[in-house]
Design a protein around this motif. Structure first.
Motif, mmCIF file in Angstrom:
data_model
loop_
_atom_site.group_PDB
_atom_site.id
_atom_site.type_symbol
_atom_site.label_atom_id
_atom_site.label_comp_id
_atom_site.label_asym_id
_atom_site.label_seq_id
_atom_site.Cartn_x
_atom_site.Cartn_y
_atom_site.Cartn_z
ATOM 1 N N LEU A 706 0.833 -1.209 0.000
ATOM 2 C CA LEU A 706 0.000 0.000 0.000
ATOM 3 C C LEU A 706 0.865 1.255 0.000
ATOM 4 O O LEU A 706 0.563 2.235 -0.707
ATOM 5 C CB LEU A 706 -0.915 -0.016 1.221
ATOM 6 C CG LEU A 706 -1.969 1.088 1.308
ATOM 7 C CD1 LEU A 706 -2.866 1.089 0.079
ATOM 8 C CD2 LEU A 706 -2.814 0.915 2.572
ATOM 9 N N TYR A 717 -1.904 7.198 1.875
ATOM 10 C CA TYR A 717 -2.344 5.811 1.656
ATOM 11 C C TYR A 717 -3.860 5.663 1.651
ATOM 12 O O TYR A 717 -4.411 4.829 0.941
ATOM 13 C CB TYR A 717 -1.712 4.872 2.702
ATOM 14 C CG TYR A 717 -2.362 4.905 4.066
ATOM 15 C CD1 TYR A 717 -3.450 4.094 4.361
ATOM 16 C CD2 TYR A 717 -1.879 5.765 5.065
ATOM 17 C CE1 TYR A 717 -4.047 4.132 5.610
ATOM 18 C CE2 TYR A 717 -2.474 5.803 6.305
ATOM 19 C CZ TYR A 717 -3.561 4.988 6.582
ATOM 20 O OH TYR A 717 -4.158 5.025 7.808
ATOM 21 N N ASN A 718 -4.565 6.516 2.442
ATOM 22 C CA ASN A 718 -6.023 6.367 2.491
ATOM 23 C C ASN A 718 -6.724 6.957 1.264
ATOM 24 O O ASN A 718 -7.950 6.880 1.150
ATOM 25 C CB ASN A 718 -6.601 6.963 3.785
ATOM 26 C CG ASN A 718 -6.318 8.443 3.927
ATOM 27 O OD1 ASN A 718 -5.821 9.077 3.005
ATOM 28 N ND2 ASN A 718 -6.614 8.993 5.103
ATOM 29 N N GLU A 719 -5.937 7.574 0.336
ATOM 30 C CA GLU A 719 -6.502 8.103 -0.904
ATOM 31 C C GLU A 719 -6.307 7.139 -2.082
ATOM 32 O O GLU A 719 -6.834 7.366 -3.172
ATOM 33 C CB GLU A 719 -5.849 9.450 -1.251
ATOM 34 C CG GLU A 719 -6.105 10.533 -0.212
ATOM 35 C CD GLU A 719 -5.302 11.796 -0.502
ATOM 36 O OE1 GLU A 719 -4.404 11.725 -1.380
ATOM 37 O OE2 GLU A 719 -5.557 12.821 0.134
ATOM 38 N N VAL A 720 -5.527 6.070 -1.850
ATOM 39 C CA VAL A 720 -5.163 5.159 -2.947
ATOM 40 C C VAL A 720 -6.389 4.505 -3.570
ATOM 41 O O VAL A 720 -6.530 4.431 -4.793
ATOM 42 C CB VAL A 720 -4.175 4.085 -2.440
ATOM 43 C CG1 VAL A 720 -3.998 2.982 -3.484
ATOM 44 C CG2 VAL A 720 -2.831 4.726 -2.115
ATOM 45 N N GLU A 721 -7.315 4.043 -2.747
ATOM 46 C CA GLU A 721 -8.491 3.349 -3.280
ATOM 47 C C GLU A 721 -9.294 4.262 -4.197
ATOM 48 O O GLU A 721 -9.717 3.855 -5.289
ATOM 49 C CB GLU A 721 -9.371 2.839 -2.135
ATOM 50 C CG GLU A 721 -10.551 1.996 -2.613
ATOM 51 C CD GLU A 721 -11.409 1.466 -1.470
ATOM 52 O OE1 GLU A 721 -12.327 0.675 -1.762
ATOM 53 O OE2 GLU A 721 -11.161 1.839 -0.304
ATOM 54 N N ALA A 722 -9.491 5.514 -3.777
ATOM 55 C CA ALA A 722 -10.258 6.462 -4.595
ATOM 56 C C ALA A 722 -9.536 6.729 -5.917
ATOM 57 O O ALA A 722 -10.176 6.840 -6.976
ATOM 58 C CB ALA A 722 -10.464 7.770 -3.823
ATOM 59 N N ARG A 723 -8.187 6.830 -5.867
ATOM 60 C CA ARG A 723 -7.417 7.068 -7.090
ATOM 61 C C ARG A 723 -7.584 5.888 -8.070
ATOM 62 O O ARG A 723 -7.744 6.088 -9.276
ATOM 63 C CB ARG A 723 -5.933 7.241 -6.748
ATOM 64 C CG ARG A 723 -5.606 8.521 -6.012
ATOM 65 C CD ARG A 723 -5.660 9.745 -6.932
ATOM 66 N NE ARG A 723 -5.190 10.931 -6.247
ATOM 67 C CZ ARG A 723 -3.948 11.388 -6.310
ATOM 68 N NH1 ARG A 723 -3.048 10.738 -7.022
ATOM 69 N NH2 ARG A 723 -3.614 12.490 -5.668
ATOM 70 N N ILE A 724 -7.527 4.674 -7.521
ATOM 71 C CA ILE A 724 -7.661 3.484 -8.377
ATOM 72 C C ILE A 724 -9.057 3.427 -8.992
ATOM 73 O O ILE A 724 -9.224 3.122 -10.181
ATOM 74 C CB ILE A 724 -7.361 2.198 -7.577
ATOM 75 C CG1 ILE A 724 -5.877 2.144 -7.214
ATOM 76 C CG2 ILE A 724 -7.773 0.943 -8.361
ATOM 77 C CD1 ILE A 724 -5.495 1.001 -6.297
ATOM 78 N N ASP A 725 -10.078 3.736 -8.193
ATOM 79 C CA ASP A 725 -11.453 3.750 -8.712
ATOM 80 C C ASP A 725 -11.586 4.735 -9.869
ATOM 81 O O ASP A 725 -12.240 4.448 -10.883
ATOM 82 C CB ASP A 725 -12.437 4.138 -7.601
ATOM 83 C CG ASP A 725 -12.628 3.025 -6.582
ATOM 84 O OD1 ASP A 725 -12.272 1.865 -6.902
ATOM 85 O OD2 ASP A 725 -13.121 3.314 -5.467
ATOM 86 N N GLN A 728 -9.847 3.381 -12.982
ATOM 87 C CA GLN A 728 -10.647 2.322 -13.593
ATOM 88 C C GLN A 728 -11.833 2.887 -14.365
ATOM 89 O O GLN A 728 -12.173 2.404 -15.443
ATOM 90 C CB GLN A 728 -11.128 1.343 -12.517
ATOM 91 C CG GLN A 728 -10.027 0.425 -11.985
ATOM 92 C CD GLN A 728 -10.539 -0.538 -10.931
ATOM 93 O OE1 GLN A 728 -11.432 -0.199 -10.164
ATOM 94 N NE2 GLN A 728 -9.964 -1.724 -10.889
#
Length: 868
Positions: A706, A717-725, A728
């Motif tokens: 991560l 690190y807590n922004e990574v998921e939003a960036r990946i979404d 995509q």
């Protein structure tokens, strides 16, 4: 008239009361013998005694039993005959009596004659005896008890020599008692016991005199003691006693048959075709009930595959009779009514049995019609079923090969078994995991060692190292097996891996790779580091203490997981297997669906809650009956001795039979993490858990990954998921734009080529080779061209893709898209097929494409059809 239940009791009482046999309860249909798929004979549970691995626990050394048996897979399978003959079954009960070096021929032959003539009161004039061709001893005994010479027939090895139950085992000559049903059942004027095997002659009892041992290579050697192993099929002897010509008409099976007739609305003995289906459903309903009761679940491997195969075969015959799925589960109660007194566990497991059958019926019902559609293509075209198609029927539509083969043969076709096995093997090779199998033959050498040196004194629950003596060694390829008089090394058992460590003194050093046991002998598989091994020398044995510590916490996690699953899912969840290693724990359990993320998290939270409470883990050795009374759980199919270890966690968290090594407090697990949850077979799930150091490493590795992603995105690190979404979503939009562009390009390309279409009778013909196109773009282009040309034949090879579309009006004239694709595929070493209106495939040899396309074009222009 004697009932089947009465005959079972008369037999057991005869040998118990009159001839001092110990009555032994039937063993499971799932055998301990790894060379045997299912329990196929009464002697199987006594095999270790017959082989001398275990001493007979009976005094005198004789036993009697009524054994549940199944012959529906492997070399002993009777399934192709079931329903088509009056007395073949996938499941049956085998009455048997056994002598372990105690009595022999001169005792059992008169006893057998006494039972059939005086207890069952069978007519002596209808009884015939067959013996092994060289067994003069048996002949003289039969004569001495009054059997006329002309009623004793000598036969060869095929008929009167009994082989081992698996790849290896005890064997020897046999005498058989046959019953003559009468002249009305003869097959011809020459019908006789010595030449004929028709329905007139019923073999009711086989007396096997086991005096030889056969290894897996077929070599035979004399057994130390001569033994007796007899078998009398309960269904057959009931048929004879009740004066009927079919086992399906006995009181053991007729209630089930009557229920099938009632449910289907089809009368028995109305036609042979429907009678076959009625008998198959009757037999299979009983068999699947007993298999599921003994812990087998439908699946794609081994005995699970056998269960699925016979269950689905019954469903198929139900469809033939016009029955709608699900229906088979409704027969369970009739089976229980007939067998519940003899086998009380059937009633205890009623809900599980019904639920398993019903869910399998619903699963098969989803693909049954689609599978039949594929089969009907072969049947309608009178074409044999190739191996790949048979495998597709199995893999995609759930048709066991045996079912496909049966349907093919009923329609005068063949199914390519070799091709099916090849396709199956190719799939297995892709997912192959190396495993080392144990063989009965391999165990014998260790059993002989134990016989000579005695059981190993295991001190490893309390001591991690000790002094010991080397009392035996056995050399292997690249290793040496060492036996000590006592050992701290835990031997692989109950899913827990064996200990590793060191055995050494001043003159020798051995690295212990693993430890296993045969019976009560512990065997240390070692690598010789230096020195020479001497029998009798004293050594210091020390396990890998850190590895053991990690194994212990992972084993305790298995007990906590089972307790958590029973709380989160239901009390019906049961362990179906496990593997405990130093860096992970794998737990298999019975459940019919995937767990939700919420359920997984809840189970994990429960385990960690119990870990945080630092609950005491205690072990207590107690009598097995006392242990059961405490409510301790036992693992299904596991054999336990009179005294067992019970492992308890806290006051009421978990209590299980377990011989493994455990933490002393749950706090030693520190942290638990469920790594994965997946299906391994229908009705069976698998969870992998890591605890302690392994859990911390797992979470650390994930955190590092991560952090690397965060660094790449230049984000917290807590922004990574939003960036990946977001990426995509952007990628999805770009793919849509790219697909639209490709479709437009394809349409433009097809517009350019449209002028190449030529006239044929009733429409247009377009045959073209072009560059590779995206599949969606190719389809769009063909659809656009079809709309433009009207009634037409369009055959395109774009790169390696074959795409053919034929209008309905032209299909009616004899041109078939599927045939065109097959011709192109055959000429280019490719494959493909489909419907008359639309088909697709792939080419391999691009050099042949122009040639085959020209041939097809000319063929259609000249003949208005395509040869295939």
């Amino acid at each position: 008239m004697l009932t089947g239940n009465e005959i079972r009791k008369l037999y057991l009482d005869f040998f118990k009361d009159k001839h001092q046999h110990t009555v032994v309860e039937s063993s499971s249909l799932v055998p301990d013998n790894p060379t045997v798929l299912l329990t196929t004979a009464g002697m199987l549970q006594f095999l270790p005694i017959f082989l001398g691995i275990v001493k007979p626990p009976y005094d005198p050394a004789r036993a009697t039993s009524c054994q549940k048996c199944a012959r529906a897979g492997g070399k002993d399978s009777d399934i192709e005959n079931v329903g088509r003959t009056p007395r073949h079954h996938t499941f049956f009960e085998m009455l048997g009596n056994f002598s372990f070096g105690d009595y022999y021929k001169k005792e059992i032959i008169p006893w057998a004659w006494d039972f059939v003539t005086n207890v069952l009161k069978l007519d002596k004039d209808r009884l015939w005896i067959t013996i092994f061709e060289t067994d003069d001893e048996a002949y003289e005994i039969w004569r001495s008890i009054g059997v006329p010479d002309e009623r004793i027939k000598r036969k060869g090895k095929k008929d009167n020599f009994w082989g081992p139950p698996g790849a290896s085992g005890s064997c020897g000559p046999c005498s058989e008692i046959h019953y003559d049903l009468g002249e009305e059942y003869k097959c011809s004027d020459d019908c006789g016991i010595d030449t004929c095997e028709c329905d007139r002659w019923v073999e009711i009892w086989n007396l096997v005199f086991t005096e030889l041992y056969q290894d897996e290579d077929g070599n035979q050697s004399p057994l130390e003691k001569k033994n007796v192993d007899t078998g009398m099929g309960l269904e057959r002897i009931t048929m004879v006693c009740q004066g009927v010509a079919s086992t399906f008409e006995t009181d053991l099976l007729k209630p089930i048959l009557d229920k099938v007739c009632e449910m289907s609305g089809v009368k028995y003995k109305q036609s042979e075709k429907t009678d076959i289906s009625l008998r198959i459903i009757t037999d299979h309903a009983r068999c699947v009930t007993f298999l599921i009761n003994d812990g087998v679940i439908p699946g794609n491997e081994g005995r699970s595959y056998v269960l699925r195969m016979i269950l689905r075969r019954a469903l198929r015959h139900g469809k033939i009779l016009g029955m709608e799925l699900p229906f088979l589960y409704k027969l369970v109660d009739v089976v229980l009514e007939n067998y519940g007194d003899a086998y009380p566990d059937l009633r205890r497991n009623r809900e599980k049995i019904i639920d398993t059958i019903k869910k399998e019926e619903e699963r098969f019902n989803k693909t049954l019609d689609r599978g039949y559609k594929l089969l009907n293509e072969f049947i309608d075209n009178k074409k044999d079923i190739d191996g790949e198609s048979a495998f597709r029927l199995y893999d995609t539509f759930g048709f066991p090969f045996e079912l496909t083969k049966e349907i093919a043969e009923e329609n005068g076709l063949k199914a390519d078994e070799a091709g099916f096995k090849k396709a199956m093997q190719e799939q297995k090779d892709r997912a192959k995991a190396a495993t080392q199998k144990i063989s009965v033959t391999g165990d014998i050498k260790y059993a002989k060692v134990e016989e000579r040196v005695g059981a190993t004194n295991f001190v490893g629950y309390d001591e991690l190292e000790c002094d010991a003596k080397i009392i035996e060694t056995l050399d292997g390829e690249g290793f040496v097996d060492v036996v000590l008089d006592k050992t701290p090394f835990y031997a692989e058992c109950g899913g827990q891996v064996g200990d590793s460590g060191v055995i050494e003194n001043d003159s020798v050093k051995l690295n212990v790779l693993t430890t296993f046991k045969v019976n009560k002998l512990f065997v240390h598989r070692c690598e010789l580091v230096n020195g020479e091994i001497e029998i009798g020398q004293t050594v210091h044995a020390c396990i890998d203490k850190e590895r053991r510590a990690q194994i212990k916490v992972h084993h305790t996690s298995a007990h906590l997981l089972q307790a958590a699953l029973q709380k989160v899912l239901s009390g019906d969840v049961h362990q179906a297997g496990s593997q405990v290693e130093e860096d992970r724990m794998r737990f298999d359990f019975t459940f019919d669906r995937a767990m939700t993320e919420k359920e997984i998290q809840k189970a994990e939270d429960l385990i960690n809650e119990w870990i945080s409470q630092d609950l005491e883990v205690t072990t207590k050795v107690m009598n097995i009956d006392e242990a059961r009374q405490t409510g301790a759980m036992a693992l299904f199919g596991e054999k336990y001795e009179d005294e067992v270890r019970v492992v308890s966690i806290g006051n009421d968290v978990s209590k299980e039979f377990c011989a493994g090594c455990h933490a002393s407090h749950t706090g030693q697990l520190r942290l638990a993490k469920i790594v994965s949850e997946s299906a391994i077979a229908a009705g069976t799930r698998r969870i992998e858990v890591v605890v302690a150091k392994s859990a911390l490493k797992y979470l650390s590795d994930k955190a590092n990954t991560l952090d690397k992603l965060a660094a790449k995105f230049k984000a917290h690190y807590n922004e990574v998921e939003a960036r990946i979404d977001k990426i995509q979503e952007e990628n999805k939009e770009l793919q849509k734009e790219l697909s639209t562009l490709k479709n437009q390009q394809a349409k433009e390309k097809f517009k350019e080529f449209a002028s190449n279409a030529v006239d044929i009778n009733g429409g247009k013909l377009f045959v073209q080779k072009m560059d590779q196109l995206d599949s969606n773009a190719l389809k769009e282009g063909v659809e656009m061209l079809a709309n433009k040309l009207g009634d037409s034949v369009i055959a395109v090879v774009a790169g390696t893709t074959i795409f053919v579309k034929v209008s309905d009006n032209i299909v009616a004239k004899g041109i078939n898209a599927g045939n065109i694709v097959k011709e192109i595929a055959a000429a280019t070493d490719g494959k493909g097929g489909g419907r008359p209106q639309f088909a697709q495939g792939a080419v391999k040899n691009l050099d042949k494409v122009n040639e085959v396309l020209n041939a097809i074009k000319n063929d259609i222009l000249q003949n208005q059809t395509v040869k295939c």
